[in-house]
Design an enzyme around this catalytic site. Structure first.
Site, PDB file in Angstrom:
ATOM      1  N   LYS A 182     -13.949   4.559   0.509  1.00 52.27           N
ATOM      2  CA  LYS A 182     -12.506   4.427   0.736  1.00 52.27           C
ATOM      3  C   LYS A 182     -12.266   3.804   2.094  1.00 52.27           C
ATOM      4  CE  LYS A 182      -8.191   5.352  -0.363  1.00 52.27           C
ATOM      5  NZ  LYS A 182      -7.881   3.948   0.001  1.00 52.27           N
ATOM      6  N   LYS A 196     -14.776  -0.311   4.556  1.00 53.03           N
ATOM      7  CA  LYS A 196     -13.744  -1.148   5.169  1.00 53.03           C
ATOM      8  C   LYS A 196     -13.966  -2.563   4.691  1.00 53.03           C
ATOM      9  CE  LYS A 196     -10.489  -0.191   8.233  1.00 53.03           C
ATOM     10  NZ  LYS A 196      -9.941   1.173   8.382  1.00 53.03           N
TER      11      LYS A 196
HETATM   12  N1  GLU Z   1      -6.738   1.716   7.146  1.00 49.27           N
HETATM   13  C1  GLU Z   1      -6.422   3.119   7.270  1.00 49.27           C
HETATM   14  C2  GLU Z   1      -7.449   3.811   8.136  1.00 49.27           C
HETATM   15  O1  GLU Z   1      -8.093   3.208   8.940  1.00 49.27           O
HETATM   16  C3  GLU Z   1      -6.204   3.776   5.918  1.00 49.27           C
HETATM   17  C4  GLU Z   1      -7.377   3.710   4.990  1.00 49.27           C
HETATM   18  C5  GLU Z   1      -7.049   4.231   3.588  1.00 49.27           C
HETATM   19  O2  GLU Z   1      -5.935   4.673   3.368  1.00 49.27           O
HETATM   20  O3  GLU Z   1      -7.932   4.155   2.752  1.00 49.27           O
HETATM   21  O4  GLU Z   1      -7.587   5.010   8.092  1.00 49.27           O
END
Ligand code: GLU
Length: 425
Positions: free
Chosen positions: A82, A118
């Site tokens: 995720k 990511k």
């Molecule tokens: N980009 C956000 C973070 O760095 C959210 C990631 C997500 O919701 O999966 O936590």
């Protein structure tokens, strides 16, 4: 084998390498504290899967540009991968790897059943038209298609991407699948299965973390916020809503300051209209660097990595820093801040509200069901507060900083999951 930390030659190191360096340093400390063996340390220091793609984009004038894209799955021991997708000109494989690693610890720390990932594209989204951005997004998604899916890896917004980007991703994936798959991505618009409360979730989490760390009434607490994007603007708003005095904010173009307190709602409207806080009439202009050195109670870095360094840390006067951004503080700065008694609520805790509500969105999608805004907010609060409580008590018990304690918990849970599963074959 020990964890390899890239050598530090300041002139040669990119911001992405610096971020990865920081992430490995933090992992190294947690691994040492937990007494993890070398094999496990190496596994946790390296991404499970890492994909680099070339993304050809047709420009409006007919030319074809090719940009680099990435998707890194750092760890999947606790569940599907995720993490967000970032569009930024400085994004590189090192930065995406660091951000994926932080997602792994973040999800483990707040107890949601995900691993960390990511994605990123090295591009300046502001330099593209909406149609170019759409073509770029769809082609990038096509290139990383084998990796993502609601049971495998679920992207979300990050710097430079938004609800519209998520809608294009959901559509591209669904067209390829032959049916609608809302759970492939979170941070979607409401009409496509987004969750109530997701848009402001990271900022709400920052507010919850700040209030927990303040441990006193927020009335009159002075705040400076670096970054006035998706996270910073609403964090400023939510802090102002509970009585804090937001005295300074900044964005890429400039910083503004009003010692008697900014009207955050008015400033948000101004920034939405003009694209920046720069030039806001009801405040004084301020240098970017000066914002960090203001005599405020609370400093919220809510933009990019590596902004609090050994260079400016000695001049920071805020007693509390709550990290809305990922990786804003370098390990060298951390040591300086710890020595001066500054409390830092670390990124993997302070900005976890985003992924927590992403998780709630995904659960709703998988059940084809939806919860009220109040229900979502209550679940967010519960998860944030209990993670904060765990970090705070471990830090007190073992004489660790909040960051060290957060990493010990996050890394420890991932290590435990890995050990329970055992090694295949
Ligand atoms: N980009 C956000 C973070 O760095 C959210 C990631 C997500 O919701 O999966 O936590």
């Amino acid at each position: 084998m020990s964890i390899m930390v890239p050598s530090k030659t300041p002139a040669l190191i990119t911001p992405g390498q610096q971020a990865l360096d920081s992430a490995l340093h933090q992992l190294g400390h947690a691994a040492e504290h937990l007494g993890l063996d070398d094999g496990l340390r190496t596994m946790l220091a390296t991404p499970r899967r890492s994909l680099t793609v070339s993304v050809p984009v047709r420009r409006e004038d007919g030319r074809m540009d090719v940009v680099q894209g990435f998707r890194v799955q750092h760890n999947v021991s606790r569940g599907p991968a995720k993490g967000g997708i970032r569009f930024h000109p400085h994004t590189d494989i090192h930065e995406v790897t660091a951000l994926a690693m932080w997602m792994t610890w973040k999800c483990a720390l707040v107890g949601i059943p995900y691993g960390g990932a990511k994605g990123g594209v090295s591009v300046d989204p502001a330099a593209l038209t909406t149609r170019e951005l759409e073509r770029l997004t769809r082609r990038y998604v096509n290139e990383i298609l084998p990796l993502i899916g609601p049971e495998k890896d679920i992207p979300a917004p990050d710097v430079g991407t938004d609800e519209q980007t998520m809608a294009w991703i959901m559509d591209t994936y669904s067209v390829n699948a032959g049916y609608s798959v809302p759970g492939v991505v979170t941070g979607k618009p409401m009409t496509l299965g987004g969750s109530l409360g997701r848009a402001g979730a990271t900022s709400r989490g920052v507010q919850i973390a700040a209030l927990a760390a303040l441990g006193r009434s927020p009335e009159g607490v002075t705040v400076a916020v670096q970054g006035f994007g998706k996270v910073g603007a609403l964090a400023a708003q939510y802090l102002a809503d509970v009585g804090c005095k937001v005295v300074a904010v900044s964005d890429v173009r400039g910083a503004v300051c009003a010692p008697s307190g900014l009207d955050v709602a008015d400033l948000r409207a101004y920034s939405a209209e003009t694209g920046s806080v720069y030039g806001y009439r009801h405040a004084d202009a301020l240098g970017h660097a000066e914002l960090f050195e203001l005599d405020v109670d609370l400093l919220v870095p809510a933009a990019l990595e590596g902004v609090i360094t050994e260079e400016n840390a000695p001049r920071i006067r805020a007693r509390l820093i709550v990290e809305g951004a990922n990786g804003p503080t370098t390990p060298e700065a951390d040591e300086i801040l710890a020595a001066s008694g500054t409390t830092v609520v670390p990124d993997i805790l302070a900005n976890a509200g985003g992924v927590i509500v992403s998780y709630l969105e995904w659960v709703q999608n998988m059940q084809a069901f939806s919860w009220s805004a109040a229900e979502v907010e209550m679940k967010l609060r519960d998860l944030m507060r209990s993670a904060y409580g765990e970090v705070k008590s471990l830090a007190a018990e073992k004489s660790l900083t909040l960051r060290q304690a957060a990493h010990v918990i996050g890394v420890g849970r991932v290590a435990e999951a890995h050990q329970m599963r055992g090694l295949y074959p």
